[in-house]
Design a protein around this motif. Structure first.
Motif, short mmCIF file in Angstrom:
data_model
loop_
_atom_site.label_atom_id
_atom_site.label_comp_id
_atom_site.label_asym_id
_atom_site.label_seq_id
_atom_site.Cartn_x
_atom_site.Cartn_y
_atom_site.Cartn_z
N THR A 57 -5.79 13.49 11.64
CA THR A 57 -5.59 12.07 11.90
C THR A 57 -6.89 11.29 11.78
N GLN A 58 -8.01 11.97 12.01
CA GLN A 58 -9.32 11.33 11.87
C GLN A 58 -9.71 11.12 10.40
N GLY A 59 -8.90 11.65 9.47
CA GLY A 59 -9.19 11.52 8.05
C GLY A 59 -10.13 12.58 7.53
N VAL A 151 5.49 4.86 1.60
CA VAL A 151 6.02 3.58 2.04
C VAL A 151 6.20 2.63 0.87
N SER A 152 5.15 2.42 0.08
CA SER A 152 5.19 1.44 -1.01
C SER A 152 5.75 2.01 -2.31
N ARG A 153 5.74 3.34 -2.44
CA ARG A 153 6.15 4.04 -3.67
C ARG A 153 5.25 3.69 -4.85
N GLU A 154 4.05 3.21 -4.59
CA GLU A 154 3.03 2.97 -5.60
C GLU A 154 1.90 3.96 -5.39
N LEU A 155 0.97 4.02 -6.35
CA LEU A 155 -0.19 4.89 -6.18
C LEU A 155 -0.87 4.57 -4.86
N VAL A 156 -1.13 5.59 -4.07
CA VAL A 156 -1.73 5.38 -2.76
C VAL A 156 -3.12 4.76 -2.92
N TYR A 157 -3.44 3.81 -2.03
CA TYR A 157 -4.76 3.17 -2.07
C TYR A 157 -5.37 3.26 -0.68
N GLU A 158 -6.64 3.68 -0.64
CA GLU A 158 -7.29 4.03 0.62
C GLU A 158 -6.37 5.01 1.37
N PRO A 159 -6.21 6.22 0.83
CA PRO A 159 -5.18 7.16 1.28
C PRO A 159 -5.39 7.67 2.70
N CYS A 160 -4.31 7.66 3.47
CA CYS A 160 -4.28 8.23 4.81
C CYS A 160 -3.23 9.34 4.81
N VAL A 168 0.06 7.93 2.91
CA VAL A 168 0.35 6.50 2.95
C VAL A 168 -0.93 5.72 2.66
N SER A 169 -0.76 4.54 2.08
CA SER A 169 -1.90 3.64 1.90
C SER A 169 -2.30 3.06 3.24
N ALA A 170 -3.59 2.82 3.40
CA ALA A 170 -4.09 2.32 4.69
C ALA A 170 -3.41 1.01 5.08
N GLN A 193 1.16 7.98 15.07
CA GLN A 193 -0.04 8.30 14.28
C GLN A 193 -0.43 7.13 13.38
N ALA A 194 -1.70 6.79 13.41
CA ALA A 194 -2.28 5.76 12.55
C ALA A 194 -3.55 6.34 11.94
N PRO A 195 -3.41 7.25 10.98
CA PRO A 195 -4.57 8.01 10.48
C PRO A 195 -5.59 7.16 9.74
N ARG A 196 -6.84 7.61 9.83
CA ARG A 196 -7.91 6.97 9.06
C ARG A 196 -7.84 7.41 7.60
N LYS A 197 -8.53 6.65 6.77
CA LYS A 197 -8.61 6.98 5.35
C LYS A 197 -9.25 8.35 5.15
N SER A 198 -8.69 9.12 4.21
CA SER A 198 -9.25 10.42 3.87
C SER A 198 -10.24 10.27 2.73
N MET A 199 -11.51 10.56 3.00
CA MET A 199 -12.52 10.48 1.95
C MET A 199 -12.28 11.53 0.88
#
Length: 314
Positions: A57-59, A151-160, A168-170, A193-199
């Motif tokens: 969850t911390q990314g 959620v958006s069904r688009e390419l994930v952006y700032e992925p969590c 999911v996108s952030a 859960q509200a995960p941070r972005k995964s680097m």
């Protein structure tokens, strides 16, 4: 790989290729080497290239076996090696990240498999989870499908990454987080859960699909969407300390470990590790949608689930 410097220079002149490029290709004749794997794709606990990557969850990304060892060794909840925060969920394998690593660093992954899988079996008696491999044909197309935000069904952006492995996108993380997985085929509980972005996942996308990622950023900007996601803070709903704790027992749905409150087990599962769910995953009917758990257990969706007594597991 065994070419001498004179041979590399000769081949470079003949092909019109730079010496550096030829040397790199020669050095990669056997696939790759460990030093080729960037820092973002290394386990936060061991520093080794990720194998069977899981994202908290911390990314933060860990190898499956390394995070499992952290959970087994912890007196309470294990502490994140990067942020120092407690880790409450043992995540499922992040499939797109795993598939990228297996395809991009074949030699390194063979070596990691030979290390981690026997070690996990010998020390803890558990097998690695079985995951599907992507087809070699149209690999990038299949990988892009895996990288769609659920959620958006688009390419994930700032992925969590959720503990279920869903991505999911952030900006799609809602206020208060996710109470259950937005992927209906999974549908496990997520405890806000509200995960941070995964680097790690973002680094993989930027390296493999830089144009797609840039175009997605432009699309979001045109739509006026704040892509950073103000709710993606790495949080979840803390559980009451008054709840009973099943120490050492994790949920095969959301990954809550240890299970707190009520716990359920598959009475018909013959595997030594068993199949267990937290009360919220049970109430959502997770057991009726799966034929296995986090350790390749064999079970059927119509197996009997029974509530565990507080003295059933220590």
């Amino acid at each position: 790989q065994d070419l001498c410097p004179h041979s590399i220079h000769a081949l470079a002149r003949a092909s019109g290729t730079s010496v550096c490029t030829m040397a790199g290709k020669a050095g990669k004749a056997d696939g790759d080497v460990v030093r080729d794997v960037p820092q973002e794709l290394r386990c936060a606990a061991t520093g080794k290239p990720l194998y069977m990557p899981v994202v908290t969850t911390q990314g933060v990304a860990y190898s499956y076996s390394a995070l499992f060892e952290m959970f087994m060794a912890a007196r309470a909840l294990p502490t994140c090696k990067v942020t120092g925060e407690p880790i409450a969920f043992f995540p499922s394998v992040c499939l797109p990240l795993h598939h990228h690593l297996m395809e991009q660093y074949k030699g390194v992954m063979r070596g990691r498999r030979q290390q981690d899988e026997p070690d996990l079996a010998e020390r803890f008696g558990f097998p690695m989870p079985m995951v599907e491999e992507l087809p070699e044909k149209n690999f990038d197309e299949a990988l892009l499908e895996e990288l769609e935000c659920v959620v958006s069904r688009e390419l994930v952006y700032e992925p969590c990454v959720l503990s279920s492995g869903s991505i999911v996108s952030a900006y799609c993380v809602p206020e208060g987080g996710f109470l259950k997985d937005p992927n209906r085929t999974v549908g496990c509980a997520l405890y806000g859960q509200a995960p941070r972005k995964s680097m790690a996942v973002e680094a993989m996308i930027k390296a493999r699909f830089p144009q797609h990622y840039t175009e997605r950023a432009l699309e979001l900007a045109k739509e006026g969407i704040q892509s950073a996601g103000k709710h993606a803070k790495g949080t979840w709903n803390e559980l009451s300390p008054a709840l009973h704790i099943f120490w050492g027992l994790g949920c095969d749905g959301c990954g809550l470990w240890p299970i707190r409150g009520s716990a359920w087990e598959d009475a018909d599962c013959q595997d030594r590790v068993g199949f267990h769910l937290c009360d919220q995953c049970y109430q959502l009917g997770f057991h009726r949608r799966v034929v296995t758990g986090k350790f390749n257990q064999t079970r059927m969706p119509n197996c009997r689930m029974v509530q565990m007594a507080e003295s059933d597991f220590m």
